[in-house]
Design an enzyme around this catalytic site. Structure first.
Site, PDB file in Angstrom:
ATOM      1  CB  SER A 144      -0.910   0.013   1.230  1.00  0.00           C
ATOM      2  OG  SER A 144      -1.782  -1.095   1.209  1.00  0.00           O
TER       3      SER A 144
ATOM      4  CE  LYS B  74      -5.216  -0.935   2.223  1.00  0.00           C
ATOM      5  NZ  LYS B  74      -4.005  -1.751   2.298  1.00  0.00           N
TER       6      LYS B  74
ATOM      7  CE  LYS C  96       2.163   2.285   4.428  1.00  0.00           C
ATOM      8  NZ  LYS C  96       1.471   1.387   3.463  1.00  0.00           N
TER       9      LYS C  96
END
Length: 295
Positions: A95, A170, A238
């Protein structure tokens, strides 16, 4: 049977690779740590570098934590790019940044190879159960070739669009998950502080319009105080950072995403970055001086 390379064999990567091996494919492995012995015992080959993986595989899968790690795996010394030959397919299931992904794809395409960005959702549980949601960006032909491998790792597999669109999906997923965790935490904290049993409140809500996978799984974690990581706070930090960076570049506002990120930042500053992201509730509990599990 395909010759499949797998780079990155951590909490997610190891069970994903195991499912590919269980499907009868020959695996070539590389990790900064020693690959799991159970995979080697099952017939996988441990390689000395990512470049060696690329040389020996037709399809190379990468599953590492963040954008710089993918960059290093692809283009660093002894990286995947050094072992590619025309016609191979690189699949990044990490990701990472959608914008960086588009640049990575262009570089791989110049080497005569296809590139798919295919991040996943479902955490460690989904990786082990081969029930991951897989969001794919890239050309149709490459997707069709890799689809049998995706089928061994996931259930809900969607080709969203071109390179970068998988990563964009995502990021959107992580926004929704973070805000749902925050909502569940606030609701159960409110119920607990008001004197109700949060476990029974959660059970009641599971039968109504507020029911969700987050309430089911992470609500239980909050009540039972089981924050061993399926998906770590630091990784969700993140992902939300990618969302906020993207929002800035697009000129849009994501106020609740920013709030969720600050709650995760608070958890991290208290030494909880390695806990499951359901532990976001701890930040709200500290502000309220009350734990969900308390009567």
């Amino acid at each position: 049977m395909m010759n499949v390379g797998f780079i990155g064999l951590g909490i997610m990567g190891a069970p994903m690779a195991a499912n590919l091996q269980g499907g009868g494919h020959k695996l070539y492995l590389y990790d900064i740590k020693k690959p799991p012995q159970v995979l080697v015992d099952g017939g996988a080959t441990a390689c000395a570098s990512a470049a060696e993986v690329a040389k020996r595989s037709d399809i190379i899968i990468i599953m590492v934590p963040d954008t710089p790690h993918v960059d290093a795996a692809l283009f660093g010394e002894h990286g995947v790019a050094g072992g590619l030959s025309s016609g191979k397919i690189v699949v990044d299931m990490s990701s990472i940044s959608p914008m960086a992904t588009k640049e990575f794809a262009k570089k791989i395409n110049k080497l005569g190879c296809d590139y798919l960005d295919a991040p996943v959702s479902g955490g460690e549980v989904g990786a082990k159960a081969a029930s991951l949601t897989i969001m794919v960006g890239g050309p149709d032909g490459a997707f069709d070739k890799v689809k049998p491998l995706f089928d061994l790792m996931g259930k809900n597999i969607t080709l969203v669009g071109g390179n970068g669109d998988g990563q964009t999906t995502k990021v959107a997923n992580q926004i929704i998950v973070a805000l749902n965790i925050q909502a569940v935490a606030e609701a159960l904290l409110f119920a607990s502080k008001a004197g109700a049993d949060p476990a029974k409140v959660r059970q009641a809500l599971m039968g109504g319009f507020a029911a969700s996978r987050i309430l089911e799984v992470h609500g239980e974690r909050m009540v039972k105080r089981t924050f061993n990581p399926g998906f770590r706070i630091e990784l969700h930090q993140k992902d939300l950072n990618l969302a906020l960076q993207g929002a800035k570049s697009l000129g849009i506002s994501l106020p609740n995403t920013a709030t969720a990120q600050e709650l995760m930042n608070s958890c991290a500053s208290h030494g909880m970055s390695g806990l499951d992201h359901s532990a976001l509730c701890r930040a709200i509990e500290m502000m309220s001086n009350h734990e969900i599990a308390s009567a």
